[in-house]
Design a protein around this motif. Structure first.
Motif, PDB file in Angstrom:
ATOM      1  N   ARG A 594       0.808  -1.214   0.000  1.00 56.80           N
ATOM      2  CA  ARG A 594       0.000   0.000   0.000  1.00 56.80           C
ATOM      3  C   ARG A 594       0.847   1.272   0.000  1.00 56.80           C
ATOM      4  O   ARG A 594       0.730   2.111   0.886  1.00 56.80           O
ATOM      5  CB  ARG A 594      -0.949   0.000   1.187  1.00 56.80           C
ATOM      6  N   PRO A 595       1.745   1.453  -1.006  1.00 56.38           N
ATOM      7  CA  PRO A 595       2.458   2.734  -1.114  1.00 56.38           C
ATOM      8  C   PRO A 595       1.505   3.886  -1.430  1.00 56.38           C
ATOM      9  O   PRO A 595       1.808   5.039  -1.181  1.00 56.38           O
ATOM     10  CB  PRO A 595       3.454   2.480  -2.254  1.00 56.38           C
ATOM     11  N   PHE A 596       0.390   3.549  -2.018  1.00 57.96           N
ATOM     12  CA  PHE A 596      -0.693   4.520  -2.201  1.00 57.96           C
ATOM     13  C   PHE A 596      -1.994   3.739  -2.208  1.00 57.96           C
ATOM     14  O   PHE A 596      -2.009   2.511  -2.368  1.00 57.96           O
ATOM     15  CB  PHE A 596      -0.523   5.335  -3.490  1.00 57.96           C
ATOM     16  N   ASP A 600      -5.689   8.724  -3.033  1.00 59.67           N
ATOM     17  CA  ASP A 600      -4.431   9.452  -2.815  1.00 59.67           C
ATOM     18  C   ASP A 600      -4.103  10.332  -4.010  1.00 59.67           C
ATOM     19  O   ASP A 600      -4.448  10.037  -5.158  1.00 59.67           O
ATOM     20  CB  ASP A 600      -3.289   8.470  -2.577  1.00 59.67           C
ATOM     21  N   VAL A 602      -1.241  11.390  -6.239  1.00 59.08           N
ATOM     22  CA  VAL A 602       0.068  10.841  -6.571  1.00 59.08           C
ATOM     23  C   VAL A 602       0.611  11.538  -7.819  1.00 59.08           C
ATOM     24  O   VAL A 602      -0.131  12.129  -8.611  1.00 59.08           O
ATOM     25  CB  VAL A 602      -0.004   9.315  -6.811  1.00 59.08           C
ATOM     26  N   ASN A 643       3.656  10.652  -3.515  1.00 55.36           N
ATOM     27  CA  ASN A 643       2.336  10.556  -2.900  1.00 55.36           C
ATOM     28  C   ASN A 643       2.146  11.719  -1.948  1.00 55.36           C
ATOM     29  O   ASN A 643       2.761  11.773  -0.872  1.00 55.36           O
ATOM     30  CB  ASN A 643       2.190   9.221  -2.165  1.00 55.36           C
ATOM     31  N   THR A 645      -0.432  12.406  -0.275  1.00 58.59           N
ATOM     32  CA  THR A 645      -1.319  12.069   0.855  1.00 58.59           C
ATOM     33  C   THR A 645      -1.007  10.666   1.369  1.00 58.59           C
ATOM     34  O   THR A 645      -1.908   9.888   1.663  1.00 58.59           O
ATOM     35  CB  THR A 645      -2.787  12.157   0.406  1.00 58.59           C
ATOM     36  N   HIS A 646       0.269  10.328   1.457  1.00 57.38           N
ATOM     37  CA  HIS A 646       0.651   8.964   1.838  1.00 57.38           C
ATOM     38  C   HIS A 646       0.216   8.639   3.270  1.00 57.38           C
ATOM     39  O   HIS A 646      -0.450   7.634   3.531  1.00 57.38           O
ATOM     40  CB  HIS A 646       2.156   8.793   1.691  1.00 57.38           C
ATOM     41  N   ARG A 647       0.643   9.524   4.235  1.00 54.00           N
ATOM     42  CA  ARG A 647       0.271   9.273   5.635  1.00 54.00           C
ATOM     43  C   ARG A 647      -0.922  10.133   6.062  1.00 54.00           C
ATOM     44  O   ARG A 647      -1.702   9.725   6.912  1.00 54.00           O
ATOM     45  CB  ARG A 647       1.471   9.559   6.545  1.00 54.00           C
TER      46      ARG A 647
END
Length: 762
Positions: A594-596, A600, A602, A643, A645-647
């Motif tokens: 789930r890197p994105f 999200d 990206v 990304n 909005t990764h976290r």
């Protein structure tokens, strides 16, 4: 197993004896052939099971190895004992396999012999020659009078017996038969009632007329067949029928069904009293004459078979049966010739009440030729061939017409836009919200279903009329649906349908589990959308995989049979599908790591947008211009992906500002901070700040930097800040300058290439 093989050997011997005794009974020969083929199947199964065990023993013996040669150290006693036991078992199994193979060959030979006997019996019946003389008719006349007296006595004694001793059983059998027919007829009218009734004002559509003819003929014919069959079975089960009466009753029931079938179909096609429902363009007079002629042919031909059955049941002389068939064949031939002279044709502009015109030659000539050939066959002494041909012309012709009407109905209903105008189509559109595409696809499926139903109904009837027994048809259908052999591969249609149904059931269960877990467990756990999508997709892959395994197992497909072909093609397929496999594995990695996730923001290469969907092969990214870009998963794994909005969705936003050199920088920075602090969406930690970036050619360049909890709101907030900054700068008199340039013009004598510089410069 040996006892079973010995029992089958005795059964085969009994079959040989029965074939000799029943050499003239085609129905019993057909049953014997089916039983012989069952023995072949049983022996094949025994042989296959034994061969499997032999292969296992052979593999174990190969593991144990050969016994030690003389002079070598002895092996363990347990190994010697096991080898001897396996060798003994292998010998016994080989004997059983040989016996099973011999019995299978014997049964196959018996089935082939029965087929040859039936073929010869059929040929003898058709091509038996009889001399047509005056003595033949005189003898038949005296025998017919004697047969009438004997038939009256036989029928009277049976009726007296039934009413004296079997009255309750007779009433019970009739009541049960009527109940079975009424149930079938009620179900047919419930399902196809609108197709069976001629209702509605105006001219019905061609599809409506076809549907009424096809379904009304089938439903009413099947209901009558159910009633007659049930009646005969109940009569036989309650011991109402005597051996001398049973074949007569069976033939009478067949005659009733035959005439009813021809009548329903003829009435539906020609529609003598309702020209608006007629399928063919003929006059009213022609429709009535054709209906009467066709129905008369059916009655005459059917009566010929009934009278022949009476003669056979009463053991009347063969000459009487021959004369009955002769008369019915001649009448049918004359009726065919008479039909060719009817004038039913109607031109395009004529009314249905017109007198009509003659048949086209392409219709009239074949009718006359068929009628003449029937009469010629009778006159030359081939009465059996003439009777058989007359039956085929009437019954097989009627069945072909019914199949053709079914095909036309299926073709009409599967045309684009036709199904939505039917009753079923309107209901699906109204209650199930089917759109036009779904209705067209449903109409196509309905058309294919009608094709299949017409063939399933018509082909067995044609085979029966051509001399095949019901046992033959049952055997063919059973083998077709349960075992089709292509080389060493065995395919079962029933198994395949069961596999497809189980796969569909497993797929529906998987979708339900996905929906339940996503809507109940994950939603209540407040899991973000990306995790929910990953879990839902993983459950879908697992469920569909299990459904495929269950479906393949239920279908009975032995994948080991395809192992050699699969291994030969694996290298080529591997090279051809390596990109697809790479994308599939990459998709699984994206779902696990789930890197994105879906939703999200990206950036990958030249693509920037919101992730909309992650599938096994590619990921869908929607740009801010609403363009969907499909990116292969392997590219996302092997290339850098940014990304935003990764976290979380927190991000920094910037607003560049340029002012003139006359402005006070401290005042500008103070105004910008005041304005950004008035925006409630801007985070206070980290706090907003202003950077004095550079001295531009015509302006002082600042940049207002602030953080937002949701990057998706950045565009709106930046727009609002720019408007507020512009209004405030106008109030404070701060100028936002235009770009400026100073151009210096040097005046002097131009320097030519061939002249030197008078100033001494270069």
């Amino acid at each position: 197993m040996k006892g079973k093989i010995e029992q089958i050997r005795k059964q085969l011997t009994a079959f040989h004896d029965r074939m000799q005794s029943d050499a003239t009974d085609d129905a019993r020969l057909a049953e014997l052939r089916v039983q012989a083929e069952e023995i072949v199947g049983q022996m094949q199964a025994v042989s296959d099971s034994m061969k499997t065990r032999v292969e296992q023993i052979q593999a174990r013996l190969g593991t144990l190895g050969e016994p030690p040669a003389p002079g070598q150290p002895p092996e363990a006693p347990a190994v010697t004992e096991e080898r001897n036991r396996l060798l003994n078992e292998r010998s016994q199994l080989n004997l059983i396999v040989d016996d099973a193979g011999n019995l299978s060959n014997s049964a196959t030979q018996l089935a082939n012999n029965i087929t040859n006997v039936r073929r010869m019996l059929f040929a003898q019946t058709l091509f038996r020659h009889t001399e047509i003389t005056g003595d033949l008719f005189a003898e038949a006349g005296s025998d017919f009078i004697d047969e009438i007296h004997r038939f009256r006595g036989t029928l009277g004694s049976w009726i007296s017996f039934v009413f004296r001793f079997k009255q309750f059983q007779l009433l019970s059998a009739i009541a049960l038969s009527l109940g079975a027919a009424a149930l079938l007829l009620w179900g047919g009218y419930r399902l196809f009632g609108r197709f069976l009734r001629r209702n509605g004002d105006g001219d019905p559509s061609y599809l409506k007329r076809l549907s009424v003819v096809f379904w009304s003929t089938i439903i009413q014919t099947v209901a009558l067949a159910a009633f007659l069959s049930a009646t005969y079975l109940f009569f036989d089960g309650f011991n109402i029928l005597r051996p001398d009466v049973a074949p007569i009753i069976a033939t009478v029931f067949g005659f009733i069904w035959f005439v009813n079938f021809v009548w329903k179909l003829t009435y539906g096609v020609f529609s003598p009293n309702a020209p608006e429902w007629r399928l063919v363009r003929i006059t009213n007079r022609g429709a009535k004459l054709l209906t009467v002629a066709v129905l008369t042919m059916a009655i005459v031909n059917g009566l010929g078979y009934v009278l022949a059955a009476v003669s056979e049941a009463l053991n009347s002389p063969l000459v009487l049966t021959i004369v009955k068939s002769l008369i019915s064949s001649v009448i049918v031939g004359l009726l065919l010739i008479a039909i060719s002279f009817i004038r039913p044709s109607m031109r395009q502009e004529e009314d249905a009440d017109a007198y009509g015109h003659a048949w086209p030659r392409v219709v009239a000539i074949p009718l006359r030729v068929l009628g003449a050939l029937l009469i010629l066959a009778v006159l030359t002494g081939y009465v059996g061939l003439a009777a058989f041909a007359a039956t085929q012309i009437i019954l097989t012709g009627a069945v072909f017409v019914l199949i053709y009407v079914g095909f036309l109905s299926g073709k009409s209903i599967s045309k684009q836009g036709a199904f939505k105008n039917t009753i079923v189509g309107r209901r699906l559109a109204q209650h199930n919200k089917f759109n036009e595409v779904a209705l067209d696809q449903t109409g196509l499926i309905a058309g294919l279903g009608i094709y299949a139903f017409a063939l399933m109904f018509g082909i067995p009837m044609i085979l029966i009329t051509w001399g095949f027994q019901i046992a033959d048809i049952e055997s063919w259908f059973f083998r077709f649906f349960t075992e089709i052999r292509i080389g060493n591969v065995s395919i079962s249609i029933v198994g395949i349908f069961a596999g497809i149904l189980l796969f569909g059931f497993g797929y529906l269960i998987t979708r339900w589990v996905q929906k339940w877990i996503d809507g109940n467990v994950l939603a209540r756990s407040q899991v973000d959308l990306g995790v929910r999508n990953s879990v839902r997709t993983g459950i879908g892959y697992l469920g569909v995989g299990l459904a495929i395994l269950v479906g393949v197992s239920a279908a009975g497909i032995n994948l080991s049979s395809f192992a050699l072909v699969a291994s030969a093609l694996s290298v080529g397929i591997g090279f051809g599908l390596q990109n697809i496999v790479s994308n599939f594995v990459s998709g699984l990695i994206l779902l696990v790591e789930r890197p994105f996730k879906v939703g999200d923001h990206v950036v990958t290469g030249a693509t920037e947008g919101i992730v909309k969907r992650i599938s096994v092969r590619a990921t869908e990214i929607e740009t801010f211009r609403k363009q969907s870009i499909i990116v292969p998963n392997s590219d996302l794994i092997n290339s850098p992906v940014g990304n935003w909005t990764h976290r979380n969705k927190i991000g920094r936003s910037e607003v560049p500002v340029a002012v003139s050199y006359d402005a006070d920088p401290d005042q500008v920075m103070k105004i910008l901070l005041e304005l950004v602090e008035q925006v409630p969406e801007v985070l206070r930690n980290p706090e907003p700040h202003v950077e004095f970036l550079s001295f531009g050619p015509s302006s002082l360049n600042f940049e207002l930097r602030f953080h937002l909890p949701d990057m998706g709101e950045g565009m709106r907030i930046r727009n609002e800040l720019r408007i507020a900054i512009l209004k405030r700068f106008r109030q404070e008199g701060i100028e936002i300058p235009f770009p400026q340039q100073e151009i210096v013009l040097h005046r002097g004598k131009p320097i030519l290439p061939e002249e030197g510089d008078a100033r001494g410069g270069a």
